[in-house]
Every structure is written in structure tokens, then in C-alpha cells.
Design a protein around this motif. Structure first.
Motif, PDB file in Angstrom:
ATOM      1  N   TYR A  62     -43.820  -9.779  20.647  1.00 44.74           N
ATOM      2  CA  TYR A  62     -44.556 -10.954  21.130  1.00 44.74           C
ATOM      3  C   TYR A  62     -46.044 -10.659  21.288  1.00 44.74           C
ATOM      4  O   TYR A  62     -46.885 -11.523  21.069  1.00 44.74           O
ATOM      5  N   ARG A  95     -44.161 -17.478  20.153  1.00 46.54           N
ATOM      6  CA  ARG A  95     -42.822 -17.078  20.591  1.00 46.54           C
ATOM      7  C   ARG A  95     -41.779 -17.254  19.485  1.00 46.54           C
ATOM      8  O   ARG A  95     -40.918 -16.389  19.285  1.00 46.54           O
ATOM      9  N   ALA A 142     -42.351 -14.658  16.864  1.00 44.05           N
ATOM     10  CA  ALA A 142     -41.921 -13.357  17.385  1.00 44.05           C
ATOM     11  C   ALA A 142     -40.398 -13.253  17.352  1.00 44.05           C
ATOM     12  O   ALA A 142     -39.838 -12.209  16.979  1.00 44.05           O
TER      13      ALA A 142
END
Lengths: 210, 297
Positions: A57, A63, A66
Motif C-alpha cells: 500500500y 487501495r 495495492a
């Protein structure tokens, strides 16, 4: 007046390098996974997914991206688990995850998304500690937002090196191996990136004092 | 402590960053510490490095959005690589290796092709024989009406340029392409890897030109130096000097006969080898990407 050696030593202390106590369990699980036991591999996933997501991250400022990188890393680890040659499973998975993160960064270079959207999203903020004053909590949130924006403005090669060095505690040689560049290049990226980061954050420096 | 911006502007900020990263020798270290001691801006800069690094490490991470465990379907879809392949992939960086191989193959193909065009000669056994294109046994190809002597070039080489001659020449193409083998197949394959290099040979009509190119002889139907031409699909009768040998046409697949008669040409072997390397490189270059697409990455 800060003494350079003292600060450098203090930094070294911030990143303790202790042997992973779960290494024996990890190696045993890898052995079972090599024999084809998916459940054993999933135990590895369970043990390391939080760490890998936190690692990735910071490299991939989104997000969802990631998460995609971490998922790809675990798929890659499963596919190549026969090539694991001992050592730290955590580091091995970390290297795979970092490579997956860099692949995603390269692939999406032309389609940049909003970096660290979570810090702009009121629905998600870092969990507040009960004994922290609201004023300090607000300060921490603002500091995170400003820092995240500054990090995302860095070229991703510099950002990766800084995060791996400052956050994850890799040394120059390890970062060089992971990123496939020379140690000198890694050092240069870190030093220059650090300067850029500081100059970007100069107007907000009071947030980082005290 | 002097704090004027003008003074600070002359200071090496990168040196302070290197000091923070522990990347200075003794002399630089002394210089950096002196800078910090004598300049407030440098001291602030150095302090900021530490504060920012600490804040970066403390940057909160949102909760992971999902569980990353693999399902049986994931495992089946991903498959498993053998250790050998994984090592090769890791060490060789398959795609980079494939790119290098493809480049080497392409360069080799072009080089051998250029050698054939600009330095014809090939094997000694055929070097002195006249250029002869043999019409394969395609309907009408061996008819005397289609035979025509080309222009003599020093009495050794005959080049076909007239319209009637194009019939047997053109008709030789499918026979040759269909019947022969390694060279033709290699040439076609090479066209994939080195399309620019071989496009002319395949597109410009007379396939014999391409095939003769394999043998290091006249690659285009234009004048060639005397004695440089070689038989396209088989040795010509001595003193023939004509473009077309209707009666002694070798059977389909006569390239094989040529190889039997004269032995394989080193250029042919080199051409095939380079083409093979190029194709292998192309596969290594593209297969990982195709595989990842197939996995739905």
C-alpha cells in the motif's frame, strides 16, 4: 543542534532486525505447499497478507491497486513455490509483492489514479486512539494527508526506495537486488527523493515538528 | 550562527541527505557536520529528514479490502511451474532473454541474406554452374512453349525477364513451396520474425528468387555476376545456360535432391539456425504475456 551520528544511530535503532520467530512454521508450510497442499499455502497467506498489504500500500498509492498487487503476488508465489530456496519466507514473499507492485505501477503509469484516496475519503480515517486528544488526532490526520500527497508526487522509483528503506528497513543492497539496479542508484534515489520530499513538505513542516 | 539564505544557498543539501542515509566517508561527514553546526537552515533540513522519515513509517494503512487466500479454482487456473522453469525465468528474465534472442536471430538472418546477395558464391560444387531455374512439374510448366532462353551474361548466367517465362517461374513456386521443406519452411518462418527482411522475397512474385536466395545465389531476378548464380532446385546440365530445363526437371521436392547432390550449404544452415533462434526468441518474448492474459491478469 543535532549531531549527525546520533541521528543516524537513532535511525538504525528505529528499524530493529530480529529473526522472524515464525520462520520455522513458514518453512514447514512451504514444504507442504510444494507437495500440493493448497490449505498449507493458504495458511501462509493468512500469516502474511496483512504485512504484505501494508508494504504494498505504501508503494502503490491506491487501495484497490495495492490489493490487486498483493493478490498477484500470492498467485505468483504459489506458481513459483518450487523455486523457494530457503531463507526467510517473509522476505521472499515481500520481494514478490514488491515486484508485483512495481509491475502495477509501470502498467498504470499512463493512467494515474488519485493517489492515496483514502486520505481524502472521510469514510475512512486512521482509527483514533482513545487517549489521544482530538486536536492531536486532527493533526495526525492532516500530517498523513499531506505526507501521502507528497509521497505520491515523487517518481515511483524514488518513492519505492524511500519506503523500502525508511518503512520496511531494507538496506541498500537488498533494495538494489529487489529493484534490479545498482546500490549507487538506490542511494541516489533515496537521497534525492528525500530532498524532494522535504522541499515539498517545507510549507507544512510545522506538522512534523514535535 | 549565520542563517542568511544566501549563505545556505551555497551549502550542499544532498550531502546532508547522504549523511542522514549513512552514505558519507569521514571527510564528507566532517564537512556535513560542520555545515549543520554553522547553518540553521542546514540544521533544520537535517532535522526534517528525521521527522519526515518517522512520519512516513507511521503512515497509517487502511484495512485490507479482502482476503487473499487462493481458491481451488485459482490454484487450477494459475498452475504450477517447475523449478527449472522458475529458475530460468528468474535468472534469465524470460522476456529480456527472448528479446535478445529475437534480435540476434533477426540480425543473423539479415546478415546471411545480405551475404547471399552481395557475396554470392556458396558452395564450390555449384559455383561455376549457370543459373538455372527449373520449373517444377506443374501443369504447363514443362511445355516447350514456356521455355525460353534468357539473356546471356558472359555465357554463364541467364536471367529470365520476358513475359512467357514468368509462367514456368511462377508455377514453380507452389511446387517448391509445397514440396520442400526445411529451407522453404524456414524462409516462411523467418518472414514472421523478420518480415521486413523477407517481405520482398515473398511478396515480389517469383518464389524461386526467395528459394535461390536461400542457396546464396541470385535472390532477385536481375543480372547477376557471371558464375555467381546457382541452380535453384537442382543442378543444371552443363552448358545449359538457359532459363528453364524442361526435360530434366527434377521431381517435386527437388531441393532435397540438391542437398543430396551437393551437400547442405553452410549459408542455408546458418540461415535456418538464425531463423530458429529468432522464432524461439519471439516465443519467449510473447509467451509470458499471452500466458498472463490467459490467466486473466
Amino acid at each position: 543542534m543535532p549531531d549527525g551520528q546520533a541521528v543516524t544511530d537513532a535511525r538504525e535503532e528505529q528499524v530493529p532486525r530480529v529473526e522472524d520467530p515464525g520462520q520455522g512454521i513458514d518453512v514447514a508450510l512451504v514444504g507442504q505447499a510444494v507437495r500440493g497442499e493448497l490449505a498449507a499455502f493458504n495458511q501462509l497467506v493468512e500469516r502474511h497478507q496483512d504485512h504484505l498489504f501494508a508494504l504494498v500500500y505504501r508503494l502503490v498509492p491506491d487501495r484497490d491497486q495495492a490489493a490487486d498487487a498483493v493478490q498477484e503476488a500470492f498467485l505468483s508465489a504459489y506458481r513459483n513455490i518450487a523455486s523457494f530456496r530457503g531463507g526467510s519466507v517473509k522476505s521472499w514473499l515481500g520481494r514478490i509483492a514488491i515486484n508485483a507492485a512495481m509491475d502495477i505501477q509501470r502498467a498504470r503509469r499512463r493512467r494515474p489514479s488519485q493517489p492515496y484516496p483514502e486520505f481524502e475519503d472521510e469514510s475512512w480515517q486512521p482509527p483514533a486512539e482513545s487517549d489521544v486528544e482530538p486536536e492531536h488526532q486532527a493533526l495526525a490526520v492532516e500530517r498523513s494527508r499531506v505526507l501521502a500527497a507528497a509521497l505520491s508526487a515523487l517518481p515511483f522509483d524514488q518513492r519505492n526506495c524511500i519506503v523500502l528503506y525508511d518503512v520496511d528497513g531494507y538496506d541498500y543492497g537488498e533494495i538494489a537486488r529487489i529493484m534490479g539496479v545498482s546500490v549507487g542508484t538506490v542511494k541516489s534515489r533515496i537521497h534525492r527523493g528525500r530532498l524532494v520530499l522535504r522541499n515539498t513538505l517545507a510549507p507544512s513542516r510545522e506538522l512534523f515538528r514535535g | 550562527m549565520p542563517t542568511t539564505p544566501a549563505t545556505h544557498a551555497t551549502h550542499d543539501e544532498l550531502l546532508l541527505a547522504r549523511l542522514y542515509g549513512g552514505d558519507v566517508d569521514e571527510r564528507e561527514r566532517g564537512q556535513a557536520l560542520n555545515q549543520i553546526a554553522s547553518c540553521r537552515d542546514c540544521a533544520d533540513l537535517f532535522a526534517d529528514f528525521g521527522a519526515i522519515a518517522t512520519a512516513t513509517a507511521a503512515l497509517p494503512v487502511p484495512p485490507r479490502p479482502r482476503d487473499f487466500k487462493l481458491t481451488e479454482a485459482d490454484a487450477a487456473r494459475v498452475g504450477r511451474r517447475s523449478a527449472v522453469w522458475s529458475i530460468f525465468d528468474r535468472l534469465g528474465r524470460t522476456r529480456a532473454f527472448g528479446g535478445a534472442m529475437m534480435t540476434a536471430g533477426l540480425v543473423g538472418v539479415v546478415f546471411v541474406g545480405a551475404l547471399s546477395v552481395f557475396a554470392p558464391g556458396g558452395s564450390a560444387s555449384t559455383a561455376d554452374k549457370p543459373l538455372t531455374v527449373v520449373a517444377a512439374p506443374v501443369a504447363g510448366a514443362s511445355s516447350p512453349g514456356h521455355e525460353q532462353s534468357g539473356q546471356k551474361n558472359g555465357g554463364d548466367t541467364a536471367i529470365a525477364t520476358t513475359a512467357p517465362n514468368q509462367v514456368p517461374v511462377a508455377s514453380a513456386a507452389p511446387a517448391t513451396a509445397g514440396a520442400t521443406s526445411a529451407s522453404a519452411a524456414t524462409a516462411a518462418a523467418a518472414a514472421t520474425a523478420a518480415s521486413a527482411a523477407t517481405a520482398a522475397a515473398t511478396d515480389q512474385g517469383p518464389l524461386p528468387a526467395a528459394t535461390t536466395g536461400d542457396r546464396g545465389s541470385a535472390a532477385v531476378p536481375t543480372a547477376q555476376p557471371a558464375g555467381s548464380g546457382q541452380a535453384a532446385f537442382g543442378p543444371a546440365a552443363d552448358g545449359q545456360g538457359a532459363y528453364g530445363v524442361p526435360t530434366a526437371a527434377p521431381p517435386v521436392g527437388s531441393l532435397g535432391a540438391t542437398l543430396t547432390d551437393n551437400g547442405p550449404d553452410a549459408r542455408q544452415v546458418a540461415f535456418a539456425a538464425f531463423a530458429g533462434i529468432g522464432i524461439l526468441g519471439l516465443l519467449l518474448l510473447t509467451m509470458p504475456r499471452l500466458a498472463s492474459r490467459r490467466r486473466g491478469r
